[in-house]
Design a protein around this motif. Structure first.
Motif, PDB file in Angstrom:
ATOM      1  N   VAL A 168      13.281 -16.441  -1.214  1.00 26.09           N
ATOM      2  CA  VAL A 168      12.969 -16.044  -2.236  1.00 26.09           C
ATOM      3  C   VAL A 168      12.150 -14.584  -2.024  1.00 26.09           C
ATOM      4  O   VAL A 168      11.845 -14.897  -1.567  1.00 26.09           O
ATOM      5  CB  VAL A 168      12.767 -16.552  -3.772  1.00 26.09           C
ATOM      6  CG1 VAL A 168      12.660 -15.460  -4.681  1.00 26.09           C
ATOM      7  CG2 VAL A 168      13.070 -18.324  -3.443  1.00 26.09           C
TER       8      VAL A 168
ATOM      9  N   GLU B 134      14.075 -11.269  -7.388  1.00 22.53           N
ATOM     10  CA  GLU B 134      14.564 -12.099  -7.433  1.00 22.53           C
ATOM     11  C   GLU B 134      13.837 -13.251  -8.693  1.00 22.53           C
ATOM     12  O   GLU B 134      14.698 -14.138  -8.982  1.00 22.53           O
ATOM     13  CB  GLU B 134      15.380 -12.809  -6.534  1.00 22.53           C
ATOM     14  CG  GLU B 134      16.488 -12.063  -5.330  1.00 22.53           C
ATOM     15  CD  GLU B 134      16.844 -12.930  -4.703  1.00 22.53           C
ATOM     16  OE1 GLU B 134      18.293 -12.881  -3.769  1.00 22.53           O
ATOM     17  OE2 GLU B 134      15.918 -14.196  -4.097  1.00 22.53           O
TER      18      GLU B 134
ATOM     19  N   ASP C 277      14.300 -13.076 -12.473  1.00 21.66           N
ATOM     20  CA  ASP C 277      15.801 -13.592 -12.200  1.00 21.66           C
ATOM     21  C   ASP C 277      16.128 -15.123 -12.600  1.00 21.66           C
ATOM     22  O   ASP C 277      16.338 -15.530 -13.491  1.00 21.66           O
ATOM     23  CB  ASP C 277      16.978 -13.306 -11.793  1.00 21.66           C
ATOM     24  CG  ASP C 277      17.949 -11.599 -11.319  1.00 21.66           C
ATOM     25  OD1 ASP C 277      17.188 -10.679 -12.581  1.00 21.66           O
ATOM     26  OD2 ASP C 277      17.881 -10.877 -10.473  1.00 21.66           O
TER      27      ASP C 277
END
Length: 140
Positions: free
Chosen positions: A99, A103, A106
């Motif tokens: 990841v 991100e 989100d």
């Protein structure tokens, strides 16, 4: 968390200290939740924990508590940018998970109350519970 009725009840009754907290670790091959802290009566804290989880499974999770925890998680994420060391730690752990750091917000935002409820019911099963008590040598 420290704002929960469960925590405050145990704290006010002297069953836990402010060091009481939780930790979780999740990977593709395992996941666990760990509650840690000091208590003069760990067996009673464990008994109350099992009862608390059982009540939540029967009566459902609290959406307001979820919303509060959701906001706290986002705030904790933003707070890591105050520390170069913390940024490095998060970058490393997220890299292992595949990841990107930006991100992550989100991902947090995408988690729903329904997601948490589903995971809660699948993860908390008394047959998987374990308790470990460390007693200082001078108290043995």
């Amino acid at each position: 968390g420290k704002t929960s009725a469960f925590y405050n009840e145990l704290y006010e009754q002297g069953l836990i200290t402010p060091s009481f907290g939780y930790f979780n670790d999740i990977s593709e091959s395992y996941a666990f939740n760990m509650i840690t802290g000091e208590s003069p009566n760990p067996d009673e804290v464990y008994r109350r924990f099992v009862h608390y989880i059982d009540d939540l499974q029967k009566n459902g999770l609290d959406r307001e508590a979820f919303d509060r925890c959701h906001r706290v998680e986002l705030a904790e994420f933003v707070k890591i940018f105050d520390s170069t060391e913390e940024i490095a730690n998060v970058l490393l752990s997220l890299a292992f998970a595949g990841v990107e750091i930006f991100e992550y917000a989100d991902i947090i935002n995408s988690i729903t109350f329904e997601d948490v409820t589903r995971v809660f019911h699948s993860c908390y099963n008394p047959e998987y519970y374990a308790m470990s008590v460390i007693i200082p040598i001078d108290e043995q």
